[in-house]
Write a protein that holds these residues in place. Structure first.
Motif, mmCIF file in Angstrom:
data_model
loop_
_atom_site.group_PDB
_atom_site.id
_atom_site.type_symbol
_atom_site.label_atom_id
_atom_site.label_comp_id
_atom_site.label_asym_id
_atom_site.label_seq_id
_atom_site.Cartn_x
_atom_site.Cartn_y
_atom_site.Cartn_z
ATOM 1 N N GLY A 21 0.795 -1.221 0.000
ATOM 2 C CA GLY A 21 0.000 0.000 0.000
ATOM 3 C C GLY A 21 0.825 1.268 0.000
ATOM 4 N N THR A 22 1.963 1.273 0.699
ATOM 5 C CA THR A 22 2.753 2.499 0.854
ATOM 6 C C THR A 22 3.994 2.545 -0.034
ATOM 7 N N ARG A 23 4.481 1.353 -0.425
ATOM 8 C CA ARG A 23 5.738 1.242 -1.202
ATOM 9 C C ARG A 23 6.923 1.842 -0.457
ATOM 10 N N SER A 24 6.817 1.920 0.867
ATOM 11 C CA SER A 24 7.896 2.498 1.672
ATOM 12 C C SER A 24 8.340 1.499 2.734
ATOM 13 N N PRO A 25 9.517 0.915 2.611
ATOM 14 C CA PRO A 25 10.007 -0.023 3.628
ATOM 15 C C PRO A 25 10.101 0.617 5.013
ATOM 16 N N LEU A 26 10.450 1.906 5.071
ATOM 17 C CA LEU A 26 10.595 2.591 6.347
ATOM 18 C C LEU A 26 9.253 2.703 7.061
ATOM 19 N N TRP A 27 8.235 3.206 6.344
ATOM 20 C CA TRP A 27 6.912 3.349 6.935
ATOM 21 C C TRP A 27 6.312 1.987 7.269
ATOM 22 N N THR A 28 6.558 1.026 6.420
ATOM 23 C CA THR A 28 6.041 -0.320 6.666
ATOM 24 C C THR A 28 6.611 -0.900 7.946
ATOM 25 N N THR A 29 7.901 -0.766 8.137
ATOM 26 C CA THR A 29 8.550 -1.268 9.348
ATOM 27 C C THR A 29 8.028 -0.542 10.582
ATOM 28 N N ALA A 30 7.880 0.772 10.458
ATOM 29 C CA ALA A 30 7.411 1.567 11.594
ATOM 30 C C ALA A 30 5.984 1.195 11.987
ATOM 31 N N LEU A 31 5.090 1.033 10.999
ATOM 32 C CA LEU A 31 3.700 0.711 11.297
ATOM 33 C C LEU A 31 3.558 -0.700 11.864
ATOM 34 N N THR A 32 4.326 -1.640 11.319
ATOM 35 C CA THR A 32 4.267 -3.015 11.835
ATOM 36 C C THR A 32 4.789 -3.070 13.269
ATOM 37 N N ALA A 33 5.885 -2.344 13.522
ATOM 38 C CA ALA A 33 6.432 -2.294 14.879
ATOM 39 C C ALA A 33 5.457 -1.633 15.848
ATOM 40 N N SER A 34 4.741 -0.617 15.363
ATOM 41 C CA SER A 34 3.760 0.068 16.210
ATOM 42 C C SER A 34 2.623 -0.871 16.595
ATOM 43 N N LEU A 35 2.175 -1.686 15.635
ATOM 44 C CA LEU A 35 1.124 -2.661 15.929
ATOM 45 C C LEU A 35 1.607 -3.655 16.971
ATOM 46 N N TYR A 36 2.850 -4.108 16.831
ATOM 47 C CA TYR A 36 3.407 -5.064 17.786
ATOM 48 C C TYR A 36 3.445 -4.452 19.189
ATOM 49 N N LEU A 37 3.912 -3.206 19.291
ATOM 50 C CA LEU A 37 3.989 -2.542 20.588
ATOM 51 C C LEU A 37 2.606 -2.323 21.185
ATOM 52 N N PHE A 38 1.617 -1.989 20.325
ATOM 53 C CA PHE A 38 0.248 -1.801 20.791
ATOM 54 C C PHE A 38 -0.277 -3.093 21.406
ATOM 55 N N VAL A 40 1.424 -5.581 22.656
ATOM 56 C CA VAL A 40 2.156 -5.900 23.887
ATOM 57 C C VAL A 40 1.657 -5.055 25.050
ATOM 58 N N MET A 41 1.396 -3.768 24.777
ATOM 59 C CA MET A 41 1.048 -2.840 25.848
ATOM 60 C C MET A 41 -0.417 -2.940 26.286
ATOM 61 N N PHE A 42 -1.325 -3.247 25.355
ATOM 62 C CA PHE A 42 -2.745 -3.118 25.664
ATOM 63 C C PHE A 42 -3.515 -4.430 25.700
ATOM 64 N N ARG A 43 -2.872 -5.544 25.425
ATOM 65 C CA ARG A 43 -3.595 -6.814 25.486
ATOM 66 C C ARG A 43 -3.729 -7.260 26.949
ATOM 67 N N PHE A 44 -4.754 -8.048 27.193
ATOM 68 C CA PHE A 44 -4.972 -8.613 28.524
ATOM 69 C C PHE A 44 -4.516 -10.068 28.543
ATOM 70 N N PRO A 45 -3.862 -10.489 29.605
ATOM 71 C CA PRO A 45 -3.504 -11.910 29.712
ATOM 72 C C PRO A 45 -4.740 -12.748 30.008
ATOM 73 N N GLN A 46 -4.707 -14.003 29.626
ATOM 74 C CA GLN A 46 -5.795 -14.907 29.992
ATOM 75 C C GLN A 46 -5.799 -15.107 31.503
ATOM 76 N N VAL A 47 -6.979 -15.355 32.056
ATOM 77 C CA VAL A 47 -7.049 -15.678 33.476
ATOM 78 C C VAL A 47 -6.359 -17.028 33.683
ATOM 79 N N PRO A 48 -5.944 -17.352 34.908
ATOM 80 C CA PRO A 48 -5.272 -18.635 35.143
ATOM 81 C C PRO A 48 -6.079 -19.818 34.606
#
Length: 334
Positions: A21-38, A40-48
């Motif tokens: 969609g963007t044809r930009s390796p830099l933007w692609t890497t940044a957006l994919t990394a942002s999704l990964y960080l999101f 990690v930061m906002f997901r909830f763990p399963q209950v025991p």
């Protein structure tokens, strides 16, 4: 937790799509990394796992060699008027492990049991819940249009609190099916769990809407939760017929269905930290059960109504199921 293969596939797909969609390796890497960080930061763990198992596989009412939980849909709407105290009592008498109950709200904000947004289908009145106060709902006959209305004449629409107290008394597991109102529902359920701590080990909150489950986990991360899903629900009705006559609209919503299904199976379940996945019975297979088992998630099938189907789930798949009747073969509700 997602398996390593899931992680690689998920972020690889995102990377390729964004790159195209963007044809930009830099933007692609940044957006994919942002999704990964999101994630990690906002997901909830399963209950025991031990507590999720206590909710999903209690000893009481377990059926078959695999200790399968049999859950009465809307309290068992074929055997008694749906979402009523009579249905809860009838389900217990007929050997149910638990009951699935629909949460809605009266015009004055009282949490009640009701599947529809109106009272037309099940009572002797008509009109939207959003315009009927609890004092008026309490006067309605919830058995008025049931096939056994003479036997259950005068049955009332119960409040959520009344239904929960009855289930606790009968030692039934509760599947709270939240139709919407994420903030109001989370607040009402949190108050119930505070008043009845036994619910942490005997109930699960379910919804078709991921935002409801995410809000519930925000409100109380110790509650066991599940996503409910029927593939192709945007483009097709419960019987499989196209929802819209317009070919353009049908094709567009089919694409949306594909994306929603992918999100449920690869992103949303992990973001919400669910313990179970409630899926329409036509999509359950041994491979599908194995897919979720590898992720620490139980499959619960709905709505399983014939004796042949019940035997299949109990003896072969060993999968929990939701049914309209504990005693008869009947047509499913969608």
């Amino acid at each position: 937790m997602l398996q390593l293969g899931d992680e690689v596939v998920l972020y690889s797909v995102v990377f390729v799509v964004v790159l195209l969609g963007t044809r930009s390796p830099l933007w692609t890497t940044a957006l994919t990394a942002s999704l990964y960080l999101f994630m990690v930061m906002f997901r909830f763990p399963q209950v025991p796992t031990s507590r999720a198992k206590q909710v999903l596989h209690p000893e009481k009412g377990a059926a078959g060699s695999g200790k399968v939980s049999v859950v009465a849909h809307r309290g068992g709407g074929h055997d008694a008027p749906e979402n009523t105290l009579a249905a809860i009592r009838e389900a217990s008498k007929n050997g149910a492990t638990g009951v699935e109950l629909d949460l809605e709200f009266s015009a004055d904000g009282v949490p009640i049991l009701m599947h529809d947004e109106t009272v037309d289908r099940t009572t002797n009145a008509s009109g939207p819940l959003s315009q009927i106060r609890m004092s008026e709902l309490a006067k309605l006959d919830a058995a008025a249009k049931h096939r056994l209305r003479d036997k259950f004449a005068g049955e009332k629409i119960p409040t959520l609190a009344e239904a929960v107290e009855e289930c606790i008394k009968l030692q039934l597991t509760i599947y709270f099916d939240v139709k919407g109102h994420p903030h109001e529902a989370a607040a009402a359920l949190k108050e119930l769990y505070k008043r009845h701590p036994v619910l942490y080990n005997s109930s699960i909150v379910c919804s078709f809407e991921p935002k409801v489950i995410y809000r519930m986990r925000q409100s109380d991360p110790d509650v066991v939760t599940a996503l409910t899903h029927r593939p192709w629900s945007l483009s097709r009705l419960g019987d499989g017929e196209p929802r819209f006559s317009s070919l353009w609209k049908h094709n567009w919503l089919t694409l949306m269905d594909f994306m929603l299904d992918w999100a449920h199976h690869h992103v949303l379940w992990k973001l919400c930290g669910i313990s179970a996945f409630l899926i329409q019975k036509n999509f359950v297979s041994p491979d599908y059960v194995q897919y979720w088992t590898q992720r620490g998630v139980d499959v619960v099938a709905w709505t399983v109504n014939t004796n042949v189907e019940k035997e299949y789930y109990q003896e072969l798949l060993h999968v929990n199921y939701i049914t309209d009747s504990l005693v008869e073969d009947c047509e499913p509700h969608y």
